[in-house]
Motif scaffolding. Sequence first.
Motif, PDB file in Angstrom:
ATOM      1  N   GLY A 105      40.245 -37.732 -35.568  1.00  0.00           N
ATOM      2  CA  GLY A 105      39.964 -38.885 -36.411  1.00  0.00           C
ATOM      3  C   GLY A 105      41.180 -39.508 -37.060  1.00  0.00           C
ATOM      4  N   LYS A 106      42.364 -38.911 -36.845  1.00  0.00           N
ATOM      5  CA  LYS A 106      43.565 -39.489 -37.443  1.00  0.00           C
ATOM      6  C   LYS A 106      44.421 -40.193 -36.384  1.00  0.00           C
ATOM      7  N   GLU A 107      43.895 -40.246 -35.158  1.00  0.00           N
ATOM      8  CA  GLU A 107      44.690 -40.832 -34.083  1.00  0.00           C
ATOM      9  C   GLU A 107      45.001 -42.304 -34.359  1.00  0.00           C
ATOM     10  N   TYR A 108      44.223 -42.910 -35.250  1.00  0.00           N
ATOM     11  CA  TYR A 108      44.459 -44.339 -35.495  1.00  0.00           C
ATOM     12  C   TYR A 108      45.830 -44.593 -36.094  1.00  0.00           C
ATOM     13  N   ILE A 109      46.387 -43.601 -36.792  1.00  0.00           N
ATOM     14  CA  ILE A 109      47.737 -43.832 -37.313  1.00  0.00           C
ATOM     15  C   ILE A 109      48.804 -43.428 -36.301  1.00  0.00           C
ATOM     16  N   PRO A 128      48.584 -43.804 -32.490  1.00  0.00           N
ATOM     17  CA  PRO A 128      47.748 -44.158 -31.330  1.00  0.00           C
ATOM     18  C   PRO A 128      48.204 -43.509 -30.021  1.00  0.00           C
ATOM     19  N   GLN A 129      49.479 -43.122 -29.929  1.00  0.00           N
ATOM     20  CA  GLN A 129      49.915 -42.467 -28.688  1.00  0.00           C
ATOM     21  C   GLN A 129      49.469 -41.006 -28.610  1.00  0.00           C
ATOM     22  N   THR A 147      47.022 -39.179 -28.070  1.00  0.00           N
ATOM     23  CA  THR A 147      45.683 -39.024 -27.497  1.00  0.00           C
ATOM     24  C   THR A 147      45.435 -37.547 -27.197  1.00  0.00           C
ATOM     25  N   ARG A 181      42.516 -32.349 -30.197  1.00  0.00           N
ATOM     26  CA  ARG A 181      42.290 -33.109 -31.437  1.00  0.00           C
ATOM     27  C   ARG A 181      43.335 -32.706 -32.473  1.00  0.00           C
ATOM     28  N   TRP A 206      57.135 -42.018 -31.494  1.00  0.00           N
ATOM     29  CA  TRP A 206      55.728 -42.212 -31.859  1.00  0.00           C
ATOM     30  C   TRP A 206      55.642 -42.462 -33.358  1.00  0.00           C
ATOM     31  N   SER A 238      54.230 -43.969 -36.803  1.00  0.00           N
ATOM     32  CA  SER A 238      52.881 -44.196 -37.295  1.00  0.00           C
ATOM     33  C   SER A 238      52.634 -45.698 -37.472  1.00  0.00           C
ATOM     34  N   THR A 239      51.395 -46.112 -37.272  1.00  0.00           N
ATOM     35  CA  THR A 239      51.060 -47.530 -37.452  1.00  0.00           C
ATOM     36  C   THR A 239      51.215 -47.948 -38.914  1.00  0.00           C
TER      37      THR A 239
END
Length: 279
Positions: A21-25, A27-28, A30, A50, A229, A231-232
Amino acid sequence: MKWQVGRVTITQFIEIETIGGKEYILPQATPEALRRLEWLRPQFADDDGRIKMSIHSFLVETPTRRIIVDTGIGNDKQNRRIPGWNGRNGPFLRDLAAAGCPAETIDTVLCTHLDVDHVGWNTTLAGGRWIPTFPRARYLMGRTEFERYDEKPNPSRDAIFDDSIRPVTDAELVDLVDPGHQVCEEVSLIATPGHSPGHLSAEVESQGQQALLVGDVAHHPCQLAHLDWSSTIDYDPAQSTRTRHDLFGRLAGTPTIILGGHFVGGTIVREDNAFRLAV
Ligand SMILES: [Zn+2]
């Protein structure tokens, strides 16, 4: 968890742990990409790839000082972007007291940067007012970070300032500090910009042993293997990559323990063209 660095003891106090659930920050990061980094399991990722992260604070006890580094989300906050960060009722202060360090015995609070998940316990709600949680502490905040709050109106950042920063400045407990600041004999601050412009990390050194509290220089250890990588939510993703490259390059192969704002433990080892965390 606890680490001994010479005469300094560092204890982690976890506020929130998450799996996935933290992949949004990141995104790479996966599940497929994380599964390829076998060394992440089991501490930093599960078998399904995960991501495992936490929000936590560190208690740094030196022979003369009791320092809290980063203060998490806090209780009773409102107007937070992430629903689970609103109206919390967590046991952080009870945990601290149970460890023999009630809030009034803390003499220093250090915020590596002033994001929502690093300033929450700066204050507590009492009788409808936000008051400093650590009334006898000096609160150290990076000057550049602090001045960012003046940049332009931003409703979400303004809410954080109003409930977690302004009450401690109003109480005249804040010292604005710059890189190079010596907190005490064993703890000093270095500039690690990128995630935020004035981001600081804390170097701990005692009796020839070292630890580095890196805040959000990296949000997750997968960023050691993939330095780019970013963070967004990084302010300057290119600078964040450069900081990881330079900092981790300097520490690779040394016994320095790395303690992140959202992961803990390990030393840095060179691997391929980047690094990994050895736990
Ligand atoms: Zn953070």
